[in-house]
Design an enzyme around this catalytic site. Structure first.
Site, short mmCIF file in Angstrom:
data_model
loop_
_atom_site.label_atom_id
_atom_site.label_comp_id
_atom_site.label_asym_id
_atom_site.label_seq_id
_atom_site.Cartn_x
_atom_site.Cartn_y
_atom_site.Cartn_z
N CYS A 196 0.63 -0.11 -21.92
CA CYS A 196 1.86 0.63 -22.22
C CYS A 196 1.70 1.27 -23.61
O CYS A 196 0.96 0.73 -24.45
CB CYS A 196 3.00 -0.39 -22.21
SG CYS A 196 4.60 0.24 -22.71
N PRO B 92 -3.77 -8.11 18.11
CA PRO B 92 -4.87 -8.37 19.05
C PRO B 92 -5.23 -9.85 19.11
O PRO B 92 -5.82 -10.30 20.10
CB PRO B 92 -6.05 -7.57 18.48
CG PRO B 92 -5.46 -6.62 17.49
CD PRO B 92 -4.17 -7.22 17.01
N THR C 149 0.56 -9.02 11.42
CA THR C 149 0.61 -10.08 10.40
C THR C 149 0.17 -11.40 11.00
O THR C 149 0.47 -11.69 12.16
CB THR C 149 2.02 -10.21 9.77
OG1 THR C 149 1.99 -11.31 8.83
CG2 THR C 149 3.12 -10.43 10.79
N ASP D 251 0.79 -1.23 0.00
CA ASP D 251 0.00 0.00 0.00
C ASP D 251 0.82 1.28 0.00
O ASP D 251 0.27 2.39 -0.11
CB ASP D 251 -0.99 0.00 1.18
CG ASP D 251 -0.30 -0.17 2.54
OD1 ASP D 251 0.85 0.26 2.70
OD2 ASP D 251 -0.95 -0.73 3.46
N HIS E 96 6.73 -8.00 -0.92
CA HIS E 96 5.66 -8.30 -1.88
C HIS E 96 5.48 -7.19 -2.91
O HIS E 96 4.53 -7.23 -3.69
CB HIS E 96 4.34 -8.56 -1.15
CG HIS E 96 4.33 -9.85 -0.37
ND1 HIS E 96 3.39 -10.16 0.59
CD2 HIS E 96 5.18 -10.91 -0.39
CE1 HIS E 96 3.65 -11.35 1.11
NE2 HIS E 96 4.74 -11.82 0.54
N CYS F 114 5.82 -3.10 -18.02
CA CYS F 114 5.14 -3.63 -19.21
C CYS F 114 5.56 -5.07 -19.45
O CYS F 114 6.75 -5.38 -19.47
CB CYS F 114 5.46 -2.78 -20.43
SG CYS F 114 4.78 -3.48 -21.94
P1 OAD Z 1 -3.51 -10.93 7.26
O1 OAD Z 1 -4.79 -10.32 6.80
O2 OAD Z 1 -3.31 -12.37 7.03
O3 OAD Z 1 -3.34 -10.69 8.83
C1 OAD Z 1 -3.55 -9.43 9.41
C2 OAD Z 1 -3.25 -9.55 10.88
O4 OAD Z 1 -3.34 -8.27 11.46
C3 OAD Z 1 -4.21 -10.46 11.66
O5 OAD Z 1 -3.45 -11.38 12.42
C4 OAD Z 1 -4.97 -9.49 12.57
O6 OAD Z 1 -5.29 -10.07 13.84
C5 OAD Z 1 -3.96 -8.37 12.72
N1 OAD Z 1 -4.53 -7.04 13.02
C6 OAD Z 1 -5.74 -6.53 12.65
N2 OAD Z 1 -5.86 -5.26 13.07
C7 OAD Z 1 -4.71 -4.93 13.72
C8 OAD Z 1 -4.22 -3.76 14.37
N3 OAD Z 1 -4.95 -2.64 14.43
N4 OAD Z 1 -2.98 -3.81 14.92
C9 OAD Z 1 -2.23 -4.95 14.86
N5 OAD Z 1 -2.64 -6.08 14.26
C10 OAD Z 1 -3.86 -6.08 13.69
O7 OAD Z 1 -2.35 -10.03 6.62
P2 OAD Z 1 -0.83 -10.43 6.32
O8 OAD Z 1 -0.26 -11.25 7.41
O9 OAD Z 1 -0.14 -9.18 5.94
O10 OAD Z 1 0.17 -11.54 0.15
O11 OAD Z 1 -0.99 -11.32 5.03
C11 OAD Z 1 0.16 -11.79 4.40
C12 OAD Z 1 0.00 -11.83 2.92
O12 OAD Z 1 -1.12 -12.64 2.58
C13 OAD Z 1 -0.28 -10.52 2.24
O13 OAD Z 1 0.89 -9.75 2.00
C14 OAD Z 1 -0.88 -10.95 0.94
C15 OAD Z 1 -1.80 -12.02 1.45
O14 OAD Z 1 -2.10 -13.03 0.54
C16 OAD Z 1 0.20 -11.36 -1.18
O15 OAD Z 1 -0.63 -10.70 -1.76
C17 OAD Z 1 1.37 -12.00 -1.87
#
Ligand code: OAD
Length: 269
Positions: free
Chosen positions: A169, A237, A211, A110, A125, A133
């Site tokens: 492109c 959380p 994450t 983002d 990522h 392109c």
């Molecule tokens: P996820 O959506 O899997 O996990 C988000 C985490 O953030 C969860 O464990 C929530 O509990 C936590 N969370 C939510 N709100 C929060 C807050 N305010 N503060 C702290 N934590 C909070 O997201 P990612 O782990 O980033 O990959 O997902 C990994 C990858 O899976 C992404 O980069 C994407 C996806 O497929 C690709 O697109 C290659």
């Protein structure tokens, strides 16, 4: 500093920290209004819709039906383009300013860390605003209205999203985003930096925040740091795969816990 109280033992341990690694996922951007992938309200929350989105965001779909891949991408980039960095992003900038050595490994595409002012970023990522392109290899970008760059040479993301098809492109080829889609390899240069900065020489403190820690290259730096006797913190959380082996699991929002950690760290530079 906000009202969030860190455990006393953590406050003591933070006094000795010189080098820091931070690993972020979608949860850190949740407080900026960007949906996470997993969990309630996440992009993959509805199992059927989630499967369709994963399929759309995959390498084979990009080849066979790039318009479909782009419609899914416009959802993600469309949420990002309206978002601004929050207190969690800003606290990470402050942590970098205080550390002798710092690295930020993010899974987010983002651009909010870049916008907040973080410098040593490994965006493993990729970045949804960068384009390349698929025919001629020329690079381009979406103008990022958040940086005021609305009159640059790049493409207008709103116009492309409204068209609902893959951007093109000038050579006639289709642009792809510089992000890692399902079924694709991680970029080698970024992996090399991940190894050098987090695994070969683990920082004194490694924080995993927002994450679900689904991927081995996210879990591994936490494990390696823990095994090397370094300080490890998870901010989430909810419990995750790594909650049981970090030294401190702070069940908190990123925007609450990270400013408290930034404030507690000593100035090292
Ligand atoms: P996820 O959506 O899997 O996990 C988000 C985490 O953030 C969860 O464990 C929530 O509990 C936590 N969370 C939510 N709100 C929060 C807050 N305010 N503060 C702290 N934590 C909070 O997201 P990612 O782990 O980033 O990959 O997902 C990994 C990858 O899976 C992404 O980069 C994407 C996806 O497929 C690709 O697109 C290659």
């Amino acid at each position: 500093m906000g009202d969030f109280a860190l455990p006393e033992a953590l406050l003591v341990a933070l006094r000795d920290v010189r080098s820091v690694g931070v690993i972020t996922g979608a949860g850190i951007s949740a407080e900026s209004g960007i949906p996470t992938y997993r969990g309630k309200g996440g992009i993959y929350d509805d199992p059927d819709e989630g499967d369709r989105t994963v399929e759309a965001l995959s390498a084979p779909t990009l080849q066979s039906d790039p318009d479909r891949t782009w419609r899914a991408l416009f959802q993600i980039a469309g949420a990002a383009v309206n978002a601004r960095p929050n207190a969690g992003h800003t606290a990470i900038v402050e942590i970098e300013r205080k550390a002798e050595r710092f690295v930020l490994l993010t899974q987010n595409v983002d651009g909010l860390h870049r916008l907040a002012g973080s410098r040593n970023i490994i965006d493993i990522h990729g970045d949804a605003f960068e384009l390349i392109c698929m025919s001629c290899g020329k690079q381009n970008q979406f103008n990022d209205p958040r940086t005021g760059a609305t009159t640059g040479q790049g493409l207008d993301i709103h116009r492309c999203a409204a068209a609902g098809r893959a951007p093109r492109c000038p050579c006639g080829g289709v642009y792809r985003p510089e992000v890692v889609l399902f079924g694709e390899m991680l970029p080698e240069d970024k992996l090399r930096r991940l190894y050098a900065e987090l695994l070969d020489n683990p920082p004194d403190l490694v924080i995993s925040v927002g994450t679900s820690a689904m991927f081995p290259y996210i879990v591994q730096p936490m494990l390696v740091a823990r095994m090397a006797g370094k300080l490890t913190i998870e901010i989430n959380p909810e419990p995750t795969e790594i909650s049981d082996f970090v030294a401190f699991h702070l069940k908190a929002k990123a925007g609450d816990a990270l400013p408290a950690i930034a404030a507690a760290l000593p100035n090292r530079v």
